[in-house]
Design an enzyme around this catalytic site. Structure first.
Site, short mmCIF file in Angstrom:
data_model
loop_
_atom_site.label_atom_id
_atom_site.label_comp_id
_atom_site.label_asym_id
_atom_site.label_seq_id
_atom_site.Cartn_x
_atom_site.Cartn_y
_atom_site.Cartn_z
N GLY A 42 48.72 28.03 -30.49
CA GLY A 42 50.19 28.14 -30.51
C GLY A 42 50.70 27.75 -31.88
N LEU A 43 51.96 27.37 -31.97
CA LEU A 43 52.49 27.06 -33.30
C LEU A 43 51.75 25.90 -33.93
CD1 LEU A 43 56.28 27.73 -32.91
CD2 LEU A 43 54.57 29.05 -34.16
N GLY A 45 48.58 24.60 -33.12
CA GLY A 45 47.15 24.91 -33.34
C GLY A 45 46.96 26.05 -34.32
N HIS A 266 65.37 21.11 -18.33
CA HIS A 266 66.31 21.88 -19.15
C HIS A 266 67.49 22.35 -18.29
CE1 HIS A 266 67.91 24.89 -21.82
NE2 HIS A 266 66.99 24.64 -22.73
N SER A 284 68.17 30.41 -22.83
CA SER A 284 68.16 29.52 -24.00
C SER A 284 69.41 28.65 -24.13
CB SER A 284 68.02 30.38 -25.25
OG SER A 284 68.31 29.60 -26.38
N ARG A 330 70.21 17.76 -23.52
CA ARG A 330 69.68 18.35 -22.28
C ARG A 330 69.63 17.37 -21.12
NH1 ARG A 330 64.87 22.00 -25.00
NH2 ARG A 330 66.34 23.45 -25.94
N ARG A 435 63.81 15.26 -25.84
CA ARG A 435 63.71 16.10 -27.03
C ARG A 435 64.99 16.90 -27.20
NH1 ARG A 435 62.77 21.44 -28.00
NH2 ARG A 435 61.99 21.96 -25.93
#
Ligand SMILES: Cc1cc2nc3c(=O)[nH]c(=O)nc-3n(C[C@H](O)[C@H](O)[C@H](O)COP(=O)(O)OP(=O)(O)OC[C@H]3O[C@@H](n4cnc5c(N)ncnc54)[C@H](O)[C@@H]3O)c2cc1C
Length: 637
Positions: A42-43, A45, A266, A284, A330, A435
């Site tokens: 992914g981003l 790795g 979320h 989103s 969130r 986050r």
């Protein structure tokens, strides 16, 4: 267990540059003598594997998808934060640092967060150079939008497909190195066990998911970038395959697991619509830039939205948090949605939904402009619900989305197992108890492009490693462990499918360890989960064999691990007798329902240590010190 954070000394803004100078370097000519395993494409790795290979290390990269390009990062929609201050609206490295520490409810390590804010700027430059097609203003400069928990616009985006475009950038960089022979890519391979030799991570056991063959891979260091474990809730916005197996197996070999109960629910997801649903879909957070959230003022009001006059609507986020309004973070927005639904004011089937309404923005900006910004999200919503959000408000509800908890790492992203580094969502590093939106992509790429390439090198340059091969008893023992586990899963021939166990676990977790948690509920969960696990190991039915493609077997292994990890999450939630960020213990709240931290007793990271089968894990503590953003009550009012 000793938790040494290894945070460099000196002023916070200089720690990373000082550390980069202090870290040892590997001579360029010697880099090719070292090998590194990166699990995950992914981003975090993908970026890590490409960057390490670019430096000259021999890299093996693993993923369970059929292509590294299908890692879950591809699903990210809304954007990536960076403190470029292109909008001239008051942003800075310091403000991003401050917002992130505050957003995480003062439960993250200050030094890591500051480094993240510093590196955010480099990430955008790197991605633009790769050709990532970020949205631009009319004059050609990069565009920004706002995300929750910030009063500036610092989120860079590519329509609603930011993750996909960023991942294509990392994938290009990775494939360049595959072409150059510097990365060997192992797609459709699932890591099922780490291999430790002399107490250091030296390799992994991976199963070829097509042939079923178990393979031993050895290296000088191992990086886990295997994503989050939010699918423990069964229904989640994650891709179905996301799981906690890699980090869980590392935990059982000695890697501390930090803050497992910190999960993010979320606020804007398409509500559950049936008993047989297998996943949930995110809408989103970027939509909250232009959409207004509301419910009817009156409980039990079943009129369609257009028949509810303005003065009978409650824009509850705007009312409760006038400064941040619909862009409240969130955790706060999710809890507020739950609260109005609990009051009987929810909308849609079962009353588990709130409206996200674009009517005002469409009137102000026109449907075309809204379509330019969110077109693909609107289309996705319509395909799933058969309702047109240009005409009727979206219905949304909170869902499991991200895990702030993960393997404990020091400032170098090193776990408590030497040689085992952890990047991206798989570690606990930067987000504290909540986050902020658009900060996961930032962290994954900071870890992959800019931190691991230095810290892996530092580890290799400062460690003397013996040569090892597959015949080493520890390597053989790891393979035997995996073989035994696969055999047990296949041999029960019970009556229940793996999905039925996963769904039941998810319900327990959602009810007792979801948006609201309390002592009695967590204690119940801690009774229910071991009982479910006992039945799993007695009554599971996995058809087929281990010798070829067997998705039931893959899922069974992952659910077996979720059944243990879920228990640790509940234990962690029970012992943290305070509310902070996404961890909301109902007993600890202010009179107006906000999270009530207990800094005296809990201003620390809880890092759990495996103590053996059937034994209660050990809770270790890393104290958190706030020198640059003094501890205060978080307020978005
Ligand atoms: C729907 C959705 C939208 C989101 N939108 C945003 C957004 O707009 N902005 C933002 O900042 N964040 C967003 N996030 C969060 C963000 O996408 C993730 O946190 C981030 O992409 C995780 O990246 P990663 O590299 O850590 O892990 P992943 O992308 O999950 O990659 C994990 C990799 O590990 C591999 N892997 C895992 N286990 C094993 C194993 N045992 N063996 C071999 N390989 C393994 C997988 O094959 C994969 O390659 C979103 C999340 C979701 C669910």
């Amino acid at each position: 267990m000793e938790l040494k954070a290894n945070v460099p000394s000196g002023p916070i803004a200089q720690k990373w540059s000082k550390h980069r100078f202090d870290m040892k370097l590997v001579n360029p000519a010697n880099k090719r003598k070292f090998s590194v395993i990166v699990v995950g494409s992914g981003l975090a790795g993908g970026a890590g594997a490409a960057s390490l290979a670019e430096l000259g290390y021999n890299v093996k990269c693993f993923c369970y998808q059929d292509s590294p390009r299908r890692a879950h990062s591809i699903a990210a929609q809304g954007g990536i934060n960076a403190s470029k201050n292109y909008q001239n609206d008051g942003d800075s490295v310091w403000r991003l640092f401050y917002d992130t520490v505050k957003g995480g409810d003062y439960r993250s390590r200050e030094a890591n967060v500051h480094r993240l804010a510093e590196l955010s700027v480099n990430i955008i430059d790197q991605c633009v150079a790769q050709g990532v097609p970020f949205a631009r203003e009319y004059g050609g400069t990069l565009a920004n939008r706002s995300f929750g928990g910030a009063l500036v616009s610092r989120t860079f985006y590519a329509r609603g497909q930011t993750g996909q475009q960023l991942l294509l950038g990392a994938y290009q960089a990775l494939m360049r190195q595959v072409g150059a022979g510097q990365v060997k890519m192992f797609s459709r391979h699932e890591m099922l066990e780490p291999i430790l030799i002399d107490g250091r991570a030296r390799g992994i056991v991976a199963r070829d998911m097509v042939t079923g063959k178990l393979e031993t891979h050895l290296a000088d260091a191992v990086v886990l970038a295997t994503g989050g474990y939010g699918n423990v809730f069964y229904l989640a916005t994650y891709a179905k395959g996301c799981n906690g197996t890699a980090i869980w197996r590392a935990y059982k070999k000695g890697a501390a697991f930090a803050n497992p109960c910190y999960t993010q629910i979320h606020p804007t997801c398409i509500p559950v619509h049936g008993d047989y649903q297998s996943k949930l879909t995110l809408m989103s957070e970027s939509l909250r830039n232009d959409g207004r959230i509301w419910v009817p003022k009156k409980a039990g009001d079943t009129r369609p939205p257009h028949q509810i006059p303005e003065d009978e609507r409650d824009y509850y986020l705007e009312r409760k948090y006038p400064t941040y309004g619909n862009l409240a973070p969130r955790d706060i927005s999710s809890r507020a949605a739950k609260q109005v639904c609990d009051e009987g004011r929810g909308v849609g089937p079962g009353g588990l939904g709130v409206y996200l309404d674009f009517a005002d923005s469409i009137q102000r900006l026109g449907a075309e402009k809204i379509g330019e910004k969110y077109g693909n999200l609107f289309e996705m919503y319509e395909r799933i619900t058969d309702e047109d959000p240009y005409k009727v408000p979206m219905r949304i509800f909170p869902a499991s989305h991200y895990t702030m908890g993960g393997l404990w790492v020091d400032y170098n992203l090193m776990s408590t197992i030497p040689g085992l580094l952890v990047g991206g969502e798989a570690n606990f590093s930067d987000h504290g108890a909540n986050r902020l939106g658009a900060s996961a992509l930032m962290q994954g790429l900071a870890d992959g492009y800019f931190i691991l390439p230095y810290t892996v090198g530092h580890y290799l340059a400062s460690t003397k490693l013996e040569k090892v091969d597959e015949s080493h008893p520890e390597a053989k023992a790891a393979v035997a462990l995996v073989e035994g586990r696969l055999k047990s899963l296949l041999s029960m021939k019970g009556k229940r499918t793996v999905t039925s166990f996963h769904r039941e676990l998810g319900k327990i977790m959602w009810e007792h360890c979801g948006m609201g948690r309390n002592k009695a509920g967590l204690e119940q969960a801690l009774q229910k989960i071991p009982a479910l696990r006992e039945e799993f190991w007695r009554n599971l039915n996995v058809p087929g064999s281990a010798d070829d493609l067997n998705q039931s077997l893959e899922m069974a292994g992952r659910v077996a691990d979720f059944l243990e990890l879920g228990e640790l999450m509940c234990l962690d939630a029970l012992e943290r007798e305070e509310s902070c960020g996404g961890h909301f213990r109902e007993e600890y709240q202010t009179p107006d329902g906000e999270a009530l931290r207990d800094d005296q007793r809990f201003c620390h990271v809880a890092a759990w240590e495996y103590a053996g089968e059937g034994r209660k894990p050990i809770r270790n503590v890393e104290p958190l010190v706030f020198e640059d953003v003094p501890l205060q009550t978080r307020s978005y009012k």
